[in-house]
Design an enzyme around this catalytic site. Structure first.
Site, mmCIF file in Angstrom:
data_model
loop_
_atom_site.group_PDB
_atom_site.id
_atom_site.type_symbol
_atom_site.label_atom_id
_atom_site.label_comp_id
_atom_site.label_asym_id
_atom_site.label_seq_id
_atom_site.Cartn_x
_atom_site.Cartn_y
_atom_site.Cartn_z
ATOM 1 C CD1 TRP A 192 -2.180 -2.013 0.205
ATOM 2 C CD2 TRP A 192 -2.963 -1.354 2.203
ATOM 3 N NE1 TRP A 192 -3.231 -2.844 0.538
ATOM 4 C CE2 TRP A 192 -3.726 -2.467 1.757
ATOM 5 C CE3 TRP A 192 -3.275 -0.786 3.435
ATOM 6 C CZ2 TRP A 192 -4.776 -3.006 2.511
ATOM 7 C CZ3 TRP A 192 -4.316 -1.321 4.195
ATOM 8 C CH2 TRP A 192 -5.063 -2.414 3.727
ATOM 9 C CG HIS A 234 9.811 -1.299 -2.663
ATOM 10 N ND1 HIS A 234 9.882 -0.157 -3.421
ATOM 11 C CD2 HIS A 234 8.719 -1.984 -3.115
ATOM 12 C CE1 HIS A 234 8.867 -0.147 -4.278
ATOM 13 N NE2 HIS A 234 8.147 -1.241 -4.111
ATOM 14 C CD GLU A 283 8.424 -4.791 -6.663
ATOM 15 O OE1 GLU A 283 7.215 -4.891 -6.826
ATOM 16 O OE2 GLU A 283 8.941 -3.969 -5.900
ATOM 17 C CB SER A 324 2.762 -1.680 -14.101
ATOM 18 O OG SER A 324 3.375 -0.437 -13.806
ATOM 19 N N GLY A 380 1.481 -2.934 -6.273
ATOM 20 C CA GLY A 380 1.393 -1.623 -5.636
ATOM 21 C C GLY A 380 0.038 -0.984 -5.902
ATOM 22 N N GLY A 381 -0.035 -0.157 -6.923
ATOM 23 C CA GLY A 381 -1.233 0.636 -7.212
ATOM 24 C C GLY A 381 -2.525 -0.179 -7.221
HETATM 25 C C1 PEP Z 1 5.517 -1.928 -5.878
HETATM 26 O O1 PEP Z 1 5.453 -0.888 -5.263
HETATM 27 O O2 PEP Z 1 6.126 -2.873 -5.373
HETATM 28 C C2 PEP Z 1 4.851 -2.042 -7.168
HETATM 29 C C3 PEP Z 1 5.048 -3.102 -7.869
HETATM 30 O O3 PEP Z 1 4.070 -0.972 -7.561
HETATM 31 P P1 PEP Z 1 3.079 -0.924 -8.834
HETATM 32 O O4 PEP Z 1 2.304 -2.221 -8.865
HETATM 33 O O5 PEP Z 1 2.226 0.263 -8.606
HETATM 34 O O6 PEP Z 1 3.946 -0.802 -10.043
#
Ligand code: PEP
Length: 256
Positions: free
Chosen positions: A19, A104, A176, A217, A238-239
Site C-alpha cells: 500500500w 524495495h 521488480e 504495474s 502496488g497501485g
Molecule cells: C511496488 O510498489 O512494489 C509495485 C510493484 O508498484 P506498482 O504495482 O504500482 O507498479
C-alpha cells in the site's frame, strides 16, 4: 527435476499488496475489510497486505479471523536502541506481521539503502521469524546498458554473503524492474520469466521451493499472462492493491 535440474515442487501462489504511503486510518480499515471479506480462495492462493506501519494494529484487528496475511513495508536492521524513527523486526512480529518487504527499490533509491544494509535487514527479519520479501530489480539505464543480470546478481549476492544461500532460498524474492514500478509499463512475460529463471538458477538446492514474485504495474488485465510463466509464483502489487476488487481479481487469477 525439470530440464534445468531444479526439483519440481508445488509452490502456493502468493499475492502481496504494497500500500506504500497511501490512505488514512479509516480507508486502510475499510480496504482491509473489503479484502478480508472477499478473499475466500480456500487455501490455494496466499495473499497478504502491507499497510503503512501506523495502521498495522488497525489492519491486524480487521484481518484477525481471515486468511489474509499481514506484512510491513520496511524493517530496521537493528534490534533496539537509539535509532529514531526505525521499527524493529520484533515490533512488527508483535503486530502479527508474517512478512516484511526488504530492499524495495523506493527504499534503495529515495532513502539510499545499499545492498549491504538491505542484507542486514533481511537477517534481522529472519532472526525474528518474519519472512523477508527481498525486492531486486534494475533501472531502465541498467537494462539498456545490458546490466540487468549483473545488478540483480549483486543484490542477491549481498544477501547470500550476510545470510547464506539457504536463508535466501527460504525467503520470498520479488523481481521488480524499477522502470515498471508505478509507471503502467509492465515487463513482458518473457522479460520477467528470463530474470526470474536467472534468480532461481542462483538459489542452489532449495531453488524449487522458493516463491518468486514479479512486481511492476501488475493489474487484473496483465496478471494472467505473467502467472503462466514457469518461474512466476505470484505478484507484488502496488497501485492495483489499493482497490480491493482489482487486488482480489489478481488473487483469483493466481489461483487458476
Ligand atoms: C511496488 O510498489 O512494489 C509495485 C510493484 O508498484 P506498482 O504495482 O504500482 O507498479
Amino acid at each position: 527435476m525439470d530440464d534445468r535440474g531444479v526439483r519440481r515442487v508445488m509452490r502456493k501462489p502468493l499475492v502481496v499488496g504494497n500500500w506504500k504511503m497511501n490512505g488514512s486510518r479509516r480507508s486502510s480499515i475499510e480496504l482491509a475489510g473489503n479484502v478480508a471479506n472477499s478473499f475466500s480462495i480456500g487455501g490455494r492462493v496466499e495473499c497478504a497486505v502491507c499497510p503503512p506501519n501506523v495502521f498495522l494494529a488497525d489492519v491486524a484487528a480487521v484481518l484477525v479471523d481471515s486468511d489474509v496475511g499481514l506484512g510491513a513495508q520496511n524493517v530496521s536492521q537493528y534490534e533496539k536502541g537509539a535509532y529514531t524513527g526505525d521499527v524493529s523486526a520484533s515490533m512488527l512480529v508483535e503486530f502479527t506481521c508474517a512478512y516484511v518487504l526488504v530492499g524495495h527499490s523506493e527504499r534503495r533509491a529515495c532513502f539510499g539503502e545499499t545492498s549491504s544494509q538491505v542484507a542486514e535487514k533481511f537477517v534481522a527479519a529472519q532472526g525474528k521469524e518474519l519472512t523477508p520479501i527481498l525486492c531486486v530489480g534494475e533501472t531502465l539505464v541498467e537494462r539498456q546498458a545490458d546490466r540487468a543480470f549483473e545488478v540483480i546478481a549483486e543484490q542477491l549476492d549481498a544477501v547470500v554473503a550476510a545470510a547464506g544461500l539457504n536463508a535466501l532460498a527460504a525467503a520470498v524474492i520479488a523481481y521488480e524492474p524499477v522502470w515498471a514500478i508505478g509507471t503502467g509499463e509492465v515487463a513482458s512475460p518473457a522479460q520477467a520469466q528470463e530474470i526470474l529463471a536467472f534468480i532461481r538458477g542462483r538459489l542452489g538446492e532449495a531453488a524449487g521451493t522458493t516463491r518468486l514474485l514479479y512486481g511492476g504495474s501488475v493489474n487484473a488485465e496483465n496478471a494472467a499472462q505473467l502467472f503462466e510463466q514457469q518461474d512466476i509464483d505470484g505478484a507484488l502489487v502496488g497501485g492495483a492493491s489499493l482497490q480491493a476488487e482489482q487486488f482480489m481479481a489478481i488473487c483469483q487469477i493466481a489461483e487458476t
